[in-house]
Design an enzyme around this catalytic site. Structure first.
Site, mmCIF file in Angstrom:
data_model
loop_
_atom_site.group_PDB
_atom_site.id
_atom_site.type_symbol
_atom_site.label_atom_id
_atom_site.label_comp_id
_atom_site.label_asym_id
_atom_site.label_seq_id
_atom_site.Cartn_x
_atom_site.Cartn_y
_atom_site.Cartn_z
ATOM 1 N N CYS A 188 0.836 -1.203 0.000
ATOM 2 C CA CYS A 188 0.000 0.000 0.000
ATOM 3 C C CYS A 188 0.873 1.256 0.000
ATOM 4 O O CYS A 188 0.634 2.190 -0.769
ATOM 5 C CB CYS A 188 -0.932 -0.040 1.219
ATOM 6 S SG CYS A 188 -2.118 1.310 1.251
ATOM 7 N N CYS A 189 1.913 1.266 0.851
ATOM 8 C CA CYS A 189 2.824 2.422 0.850
ATOM 9 C C CYS A 189 3.501 2.568 -0.511
ATOM 10 O O CYS A 189 3.751 3.680 -0.969
ATOM 11 C CB CYS A 189 3.890 2.262 1.942
ATOM 12 S SG CYS A 189 3.300 2.522 3.624
ATOM 13 N N CYS A 221 -0.804 8.697 7.216
ATOM 14 C CA CYS A 221 -2.164 8.398 6.776
ATOM 15 C C CYS A 221 -3.068 8.132 7.985
ATOM 16 O O CYS A 221 -2.618 7.604 9.009
ATOM 17 C CB CYS A 221 -2.157 7.180 5.866
ATOM 18 S SG CYS A 221 -1.390 7.472 4.272
ATOM 19 N N CYS A 250 -3.273 4.613 9.645
ATOM 20 C CA CYS A 250 -1.986 4.035 10.053
ATOM 21 C C CYS A 250 -1.271 4.886 11.092
ATOM 22 O O CYS A 250 -0.063 4.708 11.337
ATOM 23 C CB CYS A 250 -1.095 3.858 8.832
ATOM 24 S SG CYS A 250 -1.812 2.759 7.609
ATOM 25 N N CYS A 267 8.078 4.021 5.468
ATOM 26 C CA CYS A 267 7.135 3.647 4.421
ATOM 27 C C CYS A 267 7.837 3.402 3.092
ATOM 28 O O CYS A 267 7.199 3.031 2.122
ATOM 29 C CB CYS A 267 6.088 4.756 4.264
ATOM 30 S SG CYS A 267 6.800 6.366 4.013
HETATM 31 S S1 SF4 Z 1 0.607 4.754 5.586
HETATM 32 FE FE1 SF4 Z 1 -1.044 3.193 5.532
HETATM 33 S S2 SF4 Z 1 -2.678 3.987 4.172
HETATM 34 FE FE2 SF4 Z 1 -0.821 5.244 3.901
HETATM 35 S S3 SF4 Z 1 0.172 4.383 2.142
HETATM 36 FE FE3 SF4 Z 1 1.109 3.384 3.921
HETATM 37 S S4 SF4 Z 1 -0.126 1.541 4.371
HETATM 38 FE FE4 SF4 Z 1 -1.262 2.822 2.907
#
Ligand code: SF4
Length: 226
Positions: A109-110, A193, A196, A220
């Site tokens: 996701c990151c 985010c 998170c 991240c």
């Molecule tokens: S911090 Fe969480 S929502 Fe944001 S990009 Fe990374 S995993 Fe995804």
């Protein structure tokens, strides 16, 4: 690479702007450090460039801060969103809140929401300026005020407040009446985010509220060296 470790944050920024002008941009993610860097930069260069990565999962307080910053400094912000197709594929296959299911999925996701957009943001730039500090986490302890970013085409990465403490940031923010992310008033000490990030208790490591369900590193992928 010139050794600028003994220079002040203002000297480092002056060096950066005199070398790179408008081909260097400030990374803005809504942290108190980012506003400090922008404030310092705006005293050296009129309308400094800045960019942000809108992951689509940011807290509303971060958007409010970005608009406050636009107004106060009369700057526009270059916004980079995730690649539409990659995002749609990821969510279709793994769900909306995939990051809670495993570290690999969190990193995925990151990667889609941050790392790939950062590559696009930096393409064409000669350098970027960050609010990274050495005492934020072990993985940041060795950063230099000016370094070569091998992960992004060997452009220059400038970390003018690398040697500042969290207390220095608070003091500068207060004494200069800077806008700040209102989540700091709710116990947050590092802001990413919305799903998170959570507040931390007094005495806990400021970055421990990031991906709190995971053990190990709190990165991240934006600032990882090759
Ligand atoms: S911090 Fe969480 S929502 Fe944001 S990009 Fe990374 S995993 Fe995804």
């Amino acid at each position: 690479m010139q050794d600028l470790e003994s220079k002040t944050e203002k000297e480092v920024l002056s060096w950066a702007y005199s070398n790179f002008g408008d081909s260097i941009s400030i990374a803005f993610s809504g942290q108190m450090e980012d506003v400090v860097v922008l404030d310092l930069a705006s005293k050296i260069r009129k309308n400094p460039r800045l960019f942000t990565l809108d992951t689509g999962r940011l807290p509303k307080e971060t958007y409010e801060l970005m608009d406050a910053v636009r107004d106060r400094y009369n700057v526009s912000i270059d916004v980079y969103f995730p690649d539409k197709q990659k995002l749609e594929n990821m969510v279709k296959e793994h769900g909306f809140n995939l990051f809670y299911n495993s570290k690999d999925l969190r990193k995925m996701c990151c990667g889609v929401r941050k790392v790939e957009p950062l590559q696009r943001a930096l393409a064409g730039l000669s350098g970027w300026i960050t609010g990274l500090r050495r005492d934020q986490w072990d993985s940041r302890a060795q950063i230099k005020k000016v370094e070569i970013d091998e992960s992004h085409g060997n452009i220059t990465k400038v970390n003018p407040i690398a040697d500042w403490s969290y207390e220095n940031i608070l003091e500068y923010t207060k004494s200069n009446n800077l806008p700040y992310n209102k989540l700091y008033e709710k116990g947050y000490k590092s802001i990413g985010c919305e799903p998170c990030t959570r507040p931390v208790l007094e005495g806990m490591h400021p970055r421990s509220g990031r991906w709190w369900w995971e053990e190990g590193d709190k990165e991240c992928g934006l600032h990882v060296k090759e």
